[in-house]
Scaffold this motif. Structure first.
Motif, PDB file in Angstrom:
ATOM      1  N   LEU A  67      36.064  38.860  49.353  1.00 33.49           N
ATOM      2  CA  LEU A  67      36.133  38.206  47.968  1.00 33.49           C
ATOM      3  C   LEU A  67      36.756  38.246  47.118  1.00 33.49           C
ATOM      4  O   LEU A  67      37.297  37.689  45.797  1.00 33.49           O
ATOM      5  CB  LEU A  67      34.975  38.523  47.199  1.00 33.49           C
ATOM      6  N   LEU A  68      37.932  39.092  47.496  1.00 36.68           N
ATOM      7  CA  LEU A  68      39.485  39.528  46.895  1.00 36.68           C
ATOM      8  C   LEU A  68      40.586  38.198  47.076  1.00 36.68           C
ATOM      9  O   LEU A  68      40.847  37.449  47.904  1.00 36.68           O
ATOM     10  CB  LEU A  68      40.024  40.446  47.569  1.00 36.68           C
ATOM     11  N   PRO A  69      40.479  37.522  45.830  1.00 37.18           N
ATOM     12  CA  PRO A  69      41.925  36.722  45.855  1.00 37.18           C
ATOM     13  C   PRO A  69      42.941  36.932  46.334  1.00 37.18           C
ATOM     14  O   PRO A  69      43.479  37.874  46.014  1.00 37.18           O
ATOM     15  CB  PRO A  69      42.070  36.471  44.390  1.00 37.18           C
ATOM     16  N   GLY A  70      43.519  35.520  47.251  1.00 41.21           N
ATOM     17  CA  GLY A  70      45.440  36.229  47.414  1.00 41.21           C
ATOM     18  C   GLY A  70      45.631  36.549  46.768  1.00 41.21           C
ATOM     19  O   GLY A  70      46.914  37.753  47.293  1.00 41.21           O
ATOM     20  N   HIS A  71      46.315  36.574  45.473  1.00 39.42           N
ATOM     21  CA  HIS A  71      47.486  36.583  44.565  1.00 39.42           C
ATOM     22  C   HIS A  71      47.403  37.944  44.431  1.00 39.42           C
ATOM     23  O   HIS A  71      47.461  38.669  43.456  1.00 39.42           O
ATOM     24  CB  HIS A  71      47.248  35.867  43.528  1.00 39.42           C
ATOM     25  N   GLN A  72      46.195  38.917  44.437  1.00 35.93           N
ATOM     26  CA  GLN A  72      45.905  39.640  44.430  1.00 35.93           C
ATOM     27  C   GLN A  72      45.640  40.928  45.108  1.00 35.93           C
ATOM     28  O   GLN A  72      45.914  42.511  44.922  1.00 35.93           O
ATOM     29  CB  GLN A  72      44.262  39.930  43.938  1.00 35.93           C
ATOM     30  N   ILE A  73      45.966  40.364  46.528  1.00 46.19           N
ATOM     31  CA  ILE A  73      46.146  40.944  47.422  1.00 46.19           C
ATOM     32  C   ILE A  73      47.623  42.564  47.417  1.00 46.19           C
ATOM     33  O   ILE A  73      47.527  43.543  47.870  1.00 46.19           O
ATOM     34  CB  ILE A  73      46.828  40.675  48.274  1.00 46.19           C
ATOM     35  N   ALA A  74      48.733  41.328  47.241  1.00 48.53           N
ATOM     36  CA  ALA A  74      49.884  42.580  47.247  1.00 48.53           C
ATOM     37  C   ALA A  74      49.803  43.680  46.362  1.00 48.53           C
ATOM     38  O   ALA A  74      50.464  44.700  45.984  1.00 48.53           O
ATOM     39  CB  ALA A  74      51.079  41.531  47.257  1.00 48.53           C
ATOM     40  N   PRO A  75      50.134  43.183  44.812  1.00 43.15           N
ATOM     41  CA  PRO A  75      49.315  43.972  43.726  1.00 43.15           C
ATOM     42  C   PRO A  75      49.000  45.090  44.469  1.00 43.15           C
ATOM     43  O   PRO A  75      49.086  46.173  43.564  1.00 43.15           O
ATOM     44  CB  PRO A  75      48.668  42.806  42.652  1.00 43.15           C
ATOM     45  N   LEU A  76      47.739  44.566  45.159  1.00 41.24           N
ATOM     46  CA  LEU A  76      46.420  46.096  45.472  1.00 41.24           C
ATOM     47  C   LEU A  76      47.233  46.696  46.343  1.00 41.24           C
ATOM     48  O   LEU A  76      47.606  48.417  46.092  1.00 41.24           O
ATOM     49  CB  LEU A  76      45.246  45.113  45.937  1.00 41.24           C
ATOM     50  N   PHE A  77      48.143  46.148  46.967  1.00 37.02           N
ATOM     51  CA  PHE A  77      49.137  47.311  48.060  1.00 37.02           C
ATOM     52  C   PHE A  77      49.873  48.290  47.302  1.00 37.02           C
ATOM     53  O   PHE A  77      50.228  49.044  47.437  1.00 37.02           O
ATOM     54  CB  PHE A  77      49.477  46.304  49.733  1.00 37.02           C
ATOM     55  N   LYS A  78      50.472  48.141  46.295  1.00 38.13           N
ATOM     56  CA  LYS A  78      51.393  48.367  45.983  1.00 38.13           C
ATOM     57  C   LYS A  78      50.611  49.602  44.887  1.00 38.13           C
ATOM     58  O   LYS A  78      51.251  50.408  44.667  1.00 38.13           O
ATOM     59  CB  LYS A  78      52.450  47.517  44.369  1.00 38.13           C
ATOM     60  N   ALA A  79      49.707  49.368  44.344  1.00 36.12           N
ATOM     61  CA  ALA A  79      48.703  50.346  44.255  1.00 36.12           C
ATOM     62  C   ALA A  79      48.315  51.137  44.586  1.00 36.12           C
ATOM     63  O   ALA A  79      48.789  52.436  44.455  1.00 36.12           O
ATOM     64  CB  ALA A  79      47.701  49.409  43.469  1.00 36.12           C
ATOM     65  N   LEU A  80      48.505  51.109  45.718  1.00 38.08           N
ATOM     66  CA  LEU A  80      47.298  52.341  47.029  1.00 38.08           C
ATOM     67  C   LEU A  80      48.817  52.324  46.952  1.00 38.08           C
ATOM     68  O   LEU A  80      49.006  54.116  47.566  1.00 38.08           O
ATOM     69  CB  LEU A  80      47.124  51.512  48.426  1.00 38.08           C
ATOM     70  N   GLN A  81      49.985  52.363  47.332  1.00 36.68           N
ATOM     71  CA  GLN A  81      51.969  52.674  47.765  1.00 36.68           C
ATOM     72  C   GLN A  81      51.842  53.529  46.803  1.00 36.68           C
ATOM     73  O   GLN A  81      52.055  54.796  46.547  1.00 36.68           O
ATOM     74  CB  GLN A  81      52.736  51.873  47.950  1.00 36.68           C
ATOM     75  N   ARG A  82      51.523  53.633  45.593  1.00 40.95           N
ATOM     76  CA  ARG A  82      52.116  53.867  44.143  1.00 40.95           C
ATOM     77  C   ARG A  82      51.084  55.740  43.556  1.00 40.95           C
ATOM     78  O   ARG A  82      51.994  56.949  43.783  1.00 40.95           O
ATOM     79  CB  ARG A  82      52.147  53.085  42.872  1.00 40.95           C
ATOM     80  N   MET A  83      50.039  54.860  44.679  1.00 39.75           N
ATOM     81  CA  MET A  83      48.756  56.101  44.474  1.00 39.75           C
ATOM     82  C   MET A  83      49.795  57.295  44.971  1.00 39.75           C
ATOM     83  O   MET A  83      49.124  58.417  45.196  1.00 39.75           O
ATOM     84  CB  MET A  83      48.081  55.658  44.428  1.00 39.75           C
ATOM     85  N   VAL A  84      49.111  56.926  46.491  1.00 41.09           N
ATOM     86  CA  VAL A  84      50.049  57.917  47.744  1.00 41.09           C
ATOM     87  C   VAL A  84      51.053  58.805  47.494  1.00 41.09           C
ATOM     88  O   VAL A  84      51.276  59.771  47.549  1.00 41.09           O
ATOM     89  CB  VAL A  84      50.081  57.424  49.104  1.00 41.09           C
ATOM     90  N   LEU A  85      51.988  58.001  46.876  1.00 40.78           N
ATOM     91  CA  LEU A  85      53.457  58.628  46.498  1.00 40.78           C
ATOM     92  C   LEU A  85      53.421  59.359  45.365  1.00 40.78           C
ATOM     93  O   LEU A  85      53.754  60.548  46.055  1.00 40.78           O
ATOM     94  CB  LEU A  85      54.693  57.669  46.513  1.00 40.78           C
ATOM     95  N   ALA A  86      52.543  59.312  44.148  1.00 39.61           N
ATOM     96  CA  ALA A  86      52.709  60.071  43.128  1.00 39.61           C
ATOM     97  C   ALA A  86      51.466  61.307  43.527  1.00 39.61           C
ATOM     98  O   ALA A  86      51.822  62.768  42.501  1.00 39.61           O
ATOM     99  CB  ALA A  86      51.541  59.384  42.073  1.00 39.61           C
ATOM    100  N   LEU A  87      51.247  61.154  44.542  1.00 43.25           N
ATOM    101  CA  LEU A  87      49.301  61.799  44.899  1.00 43.25           C
ATOM    102  C   LEU A  87      50.581  63.526  45.409  1.00 43.25           C
ATOM    103  O   LEU A  87      50.877  64.279  45.157  1.00 43.25           O
ATOM    104  CB  LEU A  87      48.471  61.979  45.599  1.00 43.25           C
ATOM    105  N   ASP A  88      51.714  62.226  46.522  1.00 45.57           N
ATOM    106  CA  ASP A  88      52.012  63.839  47.472  1.00 45.57           C
ATOM    107  C   ASP A  88      52.948  64.392  46.772  1.00 45.57           C
ATOM    108  O   ASP A  88      54.022  65.359  46.895  1.00 45.57           O
ATOM    109  CB  ASP A  88      53.222  62.191  48.317  1.00 45.57           C
ATOM    110  N   GLY A  89      53.733  63.577  45.420  1.00 45.49           N
ATOM    111  CA  GLY A  89      54.346  63.943  44.266  1.00 45.49           C
ATOM    112  C   GLY A  89      53.995  64.992  43.760  1.00 45.49           C
ATOM    113  O   GLY A  89      55.268  66.293  42.610  1.00 45.49           O
TER     114      GLY A  89
END
Length: 176
Positions: free
Chosen positions: A86-108
């Protein structure tokens, strides 16, 4: 608040980390940019990325259930596999970026502020879903890491020093 050592075992997030931090042609610049964005701001960036992801989860659940659902902090999300469709296509890249930022922040993070304890518990409770979201994003947008929307948060002035190739631009085995 007081600070506690971050208690997430490094390997607990290994699969998610492996899905979102893929180092290949063109992605080192993306990840370096995200690291610069996160560095020194880990708590805030972690909180913001988590809120973006949770907002997407709430929207998906609202679409499926037809009504808003309360998602208490620190609890597992009642997602189903079909919800990601149900995820609209235009939300895929921003969701992926948020996942990346979350992992990097937690690792830091060296220490976990008491304000983030519930958020980290929620991330741990939902690691399978977070990993599945990353997999979903990668399968739907294989070049998500190379897209301008992910690279610099939709900065239209960004110009890559190397051409960004799509799968259609890749040489065929016959031409190699």
């Amino acid at each position: 608040g007081s600070a506690a050592e971050v208690v997430i075992p490094f390997d607990a997030m290994a699969e998610l980390r492996g899905m979102v931090l893929v180092y290949r042609h063109g992605t080192v610049r993306v990840i370096s940019g995200l690291l610069a964005e996160v560095h020194g701001n880990e708590d805030r960036q972690f909180r913001l990325a988590h809120m973006e992801i949770k907002r997407v989860v709430a929207e998906l659940l609202t679409r499926r259930m037809g009504a808003e659902l309360e998602l208490p902090c620190g609890t597992a999300w009642p997602l189903e596999a079909a919800d990601l469709e149900l995820l609209p296509g235009h939300q895929i890249a921003p969701l992926f970026k948020a996942l990346q930022r979350m992992v990097l922040a937690l690792d830091g993070m060296r220490h976990l502020s008491s304000e983030l304890t519930g958020t980290v518990a929620e991330v741990i409770a939902n690691l399978p879903w977070l990993t599945e979201m990353a997999r979903f994003c990668c399968l739907r947008v294989p070049d998500a890491l190379l897209s301008k929307a992910v690279v610099l948060g939709q900065n239209r002035n960004f110009r890559s020093p190397v051409p960004l190739l799509s799968a259609a631009d890749a040489p065929s085995p016959a031409t190699l």
